[in-house]
Scaffold this active site. Sequence first.
Site, PDB file in Angstrom:
ATOM      1  N   LYS A 148      13.074  -3.102   3.225  1.00 24.50           N
ATOM      2  CA  LYS A 148      13.403  -1.718   2.868  1.00 24.50           C
ATOM      3  C   LYS A 148      12.111  -0.951   2.622  1.00 24.50           C
ATOM      4  O   LYS A 148      11.106  -1.586   2.312  1.00 24.50           O
ATOM      5  CB  LYS A 148      14.320  -1.700   1.657  1.00 24.50           C
ATOM      6  CG  LYS A 148      13.603  -1.794   0.303  1.00 24.50           C
ATOM      7  CD  LYS A 148      14.484  -1.390  -0.837  1.00 24.50           C
ATOM      8  CE  LYS A 148      13.688  -0.649  -1.863  1.00 24.50           C
ATOM      9  NZ  LYS A 148      14.261  -0.362  -3.115  1.00 24.50           N
ATOM     10  N   HIS A 240      20.721  -0.312  -2.714  1.00 21.18           N
ATOM     11  CA  HIS A 240      21.256  -1.309  -3.648  1.00 21.18           C
ATOM     12  C   HIS A 240      22.605  -0.888  -4.249  1.00 21.18           C
ATOM     13  O   HIS A 240      23.573  -1.646  -4.224  1.00 21.18           O
ATOM     14  CB  HIS A 240      20.286  -1.539  -4.809  1.00 21.18           C
ATOM     15  CG  HIS A 240      18.921  -1.957  -4.379  1.00 21.18           C
ATOM     16  ND1 HIS A 240      18.691  -2.833  -3.334  1.00 21.18           N
ATOM     17  CD2 HIS A 240      17.695  -1.628  -4.845  1.00 21.18           C
ATOM     18  CE1 HIS A 240      17.397  -3.010  -3.198  1.00 21.18           C
ATOM     19  NE2 HIS A 240      16.765  -2.288  -4.083  1.00 21.18           N
TER      20      HIS A 240
HETATM   21  P1  NAP Z   1       1.380  -4.232   0.677  1.00 24.03           P
HETATM   22  O1  NAP Z   1       1.037  -5.043  -0.510  1.00 24.03           O
HETATM   23  O2  NAP Z   1       0.713  -2.916   0.872  1.00 24.03           O
HETATM   24  O3  NAP Z   1       1.108  -5.137   1.960  1.00 24.03           O
HETATM   25  C1  NAP Z   1       1.102  -4.622   3.252  1.00 24.03           C
HETATM   26  C2  NAP Z   1       0.766  -5.729   4.219  1.00 24.03           C
HETATM   27  O4  NAP Z   1       0.703  -5.171   5.523  1.00 24.03           O
HETATM   28  C3  NAP Z   1      -0.563  -6.387   3.944  1.00 24.03           C
HETATM   29  O5  NAP Z   1      -0.443  -7.766   4.199  1.00 24.03           O
HETATM   30  C4  NAP Z   1      -1.464  -5.735   4.969  1.00 24.03           C
HETATM   31  O6  NAP Z   1      -2.517  -6.634   5.247  1.00 24.03           O
HETATM   32  C5  NAP Z   1      -0.510  -5.587   6.141  1.00 24.03           C
HETATM   33  N1  NAP Z   1      -0.910  -4.554   7.102  1.00 24.03           N
HETATM   34  C6  NAP Z   1      -1.227  -3.261   6.841  1.00 24.03           C
HETATM   35  N2  NAP Z   1      -1.523  -2.615   7.982  1.00 24.03           N
HETATM   36  C7  NAP Z   1      -1.384  -3.519   8.977  1.00 24.03           C
HETATM   37  C8  NAP Z   1      -1.557  -3.465  10.376  1.00 24.03           C
HETATM   38  N3  NAP Z   1      -1.932  -2.346  11.007  1.00 24.03           N
HETATM   39  N4  NAP Z   1      -1.340  -4.584  11.089  1.00 24.03           N
HETATM   40  C9  NAP Z   1      -0.958  -5.732  10.490  1.00 24.03           C
HETATM   41  N5  NAP Z   1      -0.778  -5.843   9.163  1.00 24.03           N
HETATM   42  C10 NAP Z   1      -0.988  -4.758   8.413  1.00 24.03           C
HETATM   43  O7  NAP Z   1       2.949  -3.939   0.761  1.00 24.03           O
HETATM   44  P2  NAP Z   1       4.126  -4.804   0.125  1.00 24.03           P
HETATM   45  O8  NAP Z   1       4.351  -4.341  -1.271  1.00 24.03           O
HETATM   46  O9  NAP Z   1       3.884  -6.239   0.372  1.00 24.03           O
HETATM   47  O10 NAP Z   1       5.389  -4.283   0.958  1.00 24.03           O
HETATM   48  C11 NAP Z   1       5.648  -4.678   2.269  1.00 24.03           C
HETATM   49  C12 NAP Z   1       6.990  -4.097   2.705  1.00 24.03           C
HETATM   50  O11 NAP Z   1       7.999  -4.596   1.832  1.00 24.03           O
HETATM   51  C13 NAP Z   1       7.081  -2.586   2.602  1.00 24.03           C
HETATM   52  O12 NAP Z   1       7.933  -2.109   3.621  1.00 24.03           O
HETATM   53  C14 NAP Z   1       7.739  -2.358   1.255  1.00 24.03           C
HETATM   54  O13 NAP Z   1       8.425  -1.126   1.206  1.00 24.03           O
HETATM   55  C15 NAP Z   1       8.689  -3.521   1.228  1.00 24.03           C
HETATM   56  N6  NAP Z   1       9.078  -3.935  -0.125  1.00 24.03           N
HETATM   57  C16 NAP Z   1       8.155  -4.369  -1.005  1.00 24.03           C
HETATM   58  C17 NAP Z   1       8.546  -4.769  -2.268  1.00 24.03           C
HETATM   59  C18 NAP Z   1       7.566  -5.308  -3.268  1.00 24.03           C
HETATM   60  O14 NAP Z   1       8.008  -5.729  -4.346  1.00 24.03           O
HETATM   61  N7  NAP Z   1       6.291  -5.337  -2.984  1.00 24.03           N
HETATM   62  C19 NAP Z   1       9.912  -4.723  -2.647  1.00 24.03           C
HETATM   63  C20 NAP Z   1      10.840  -4.271  -1.705  1.00 24.03           C
HETATM   64  C21 NAP Z   1      10.412  -3.893  -0.457  1.00 24.03           C
HETATM   65  P3  NAP Z   1      -3.955  -6.191   5.842  1.00 24.03           P
HETATM   66  O15 NAP Z   1      -4.408  -5.033   5.029  1.00 24.03           O
HETATM   67  O16 NAP Z   1      -4.727  -7.433   5.674  1.00 24.03           O
HETATM   68  O17 NAP Z   1      -3.701  -5.838   7.257  1.00 24.03           O
END
Ligand code: NAP
Length: 485
Positions: A148, A240
């Site tokens: 999401k 949710h």
């Molecule tokens: P995050 O911490 O910002 O991580 C983003 C990831 O994407 C990193 O591994 C980053 O690694 C990678 N990335 C960024 N640009 C990229 C590219 N051009 N090519 C390949 N990889 C790339 O975000 P997150 O919190 O983990 O969230 C990820 C997703 O899950 C989002 O859609 C968010 O809305 C969803 N989500 C997250 C949570 C949560 O609790 N965190 C909860 C619900 C949903 P590099 O910078 O090394 O490329």
Amino acid sequence: MTTEIIPVDDFDLVIFGGTGDLAKRKILPALYRRMCAGQMPRTARIIAAARSDYTNVQFREFVRESIESFAKSKACGTDLIGTFLKCISYVKIDALGDEGWDALKNTLRKDVVQAYYFSVAPRLFGPIAQNLKQRKIAGRDARIVVEKPFGRDLKSAQELNQVLGTCFHEDQIFRIDHYLGKETVQNLMALRFGNALFEPLWNEQHVDHIQITVAESLGVEGRGGYYDKSGAMRDMVQNHIMQLLCLTAMEPPSQFDAADVRDEKLKVIRALDPVSPDDIIRGQYVGAEESQGYLAQSGNSDSNTESFVALKVGISNWRWNGTPFYLRTGKKLRHRMSEIVIVFKDPPHSIFPEADDLKGNILTIRLQPDEGIELTMTIKEPGPGKMRLTQVPLDMSFAEALADKVENMPDAYERLIMDVIRGNQTLFMRGDEVEAAWGWVDPIIAMWDAKQDVKIKPYDIGGSGPDDALMLMHRDGRKWREIAP
Ligand code: NAP
């Protein structure tokens, strides 16, 4: 009682965004715990993909730290970390570039289940899907897991469905809503459709109203900038809370399978009435000091984004016509607590002169923090004398009733990832369902956008939301349940 664990088939799982917050806190620990439980085969492979420079050895250290911080429990220590780390590898890929895709393709096995978890920003969902398709990396049997938010309105959700749909069939797309992986959410279906007791009462004739609360004690924390473009309606209600509403209100599916359950949920969304402006309250938290309030924490001193919303919703169908559903969610409330409350109608007549008023039974399905189900019953107050009545809870806390199982109870991500490997979409959202939910939410947000001058109601940190939200029920002669742990 011990739980029978059925191992899933061998798999290769690619986590795009494997270095990110979600992978670190949820996905990797979930997989480790499934290995501890004996469900993830030791031959399975997890391939993390992101742009950062990591060798396999360095990335395994990242995974070790993630497990040590987020996966340990009594039932799952650190003994298997070495075995788990052998399953892990890292591929450097830029989702928007050419680098790394061939290496990924060469890494994957053809004779096992292939799944691709898109744990990246939504703008990368489309490009990753297209690369997997055009470079012939993912075949017809592969599955993709999409995090999401799935769009920010109907149009963007349709566009995303369209892009994903050109690369994958609907039966390959797993749109995740981790609320659906919660034990109690599934128990709601077991309670309704596995017992003959409740279903005859589960309708407008016997139910006075239903309350769904998802309260958070945290604020926007470090996500202020992101949250301010979203707000509670997009962040919580469209997904949710909508899912909880659907599972509570839907007709019995003829089978517990993906097609039937999702058909029934969709019918509920389509039967939702448009919400009148008088039936929605928006709030924003304010602190004793300015720096604690939403405006400071979101980094937008003019923000008109809601950190709280309460709504009264009607469903126009035979089962629910006239029974209101009151929904509320907010940040910085008194406690972290999610529950669905079915308030049954009062008994039609009292035969007990000493009893002031006979109250309807209340069935509470608690999702967090302490998952369980409670039913309040009216009984006689113990002791001699008059026939005085009192209400007591019949409480089934899973933590007490199923103590040994609760310790090993998979969290939502564990269950959902295993369902992906099994190819079971029952607990994932279908494309038309997501679009229908946006179709209902969009006019509400458009109405707010058109009335920017209508200010959001402030509410104190640690309370239960704006006073107007209390009035939403008081004016109907009803009362919200306490936001209590
Ligand atoms: P995050 O911490 O910002 O991580 C983003 C990831 O994407 C990193 O591994 C980053 O690694 C990678 N990335 C960024 N640009 C990229 C590219 N051009 N090519 C390949 N990889 C790339 O975000 P997150 O919190 O983990 O969230 C990820 C997703 O899950 C989002 O859609 C968010 O809305 C969803 N989500 C997250 C949570 C949560 O609790 N965190 C909860 C619900 C949903 P590099 O910078 O090394 O490329």
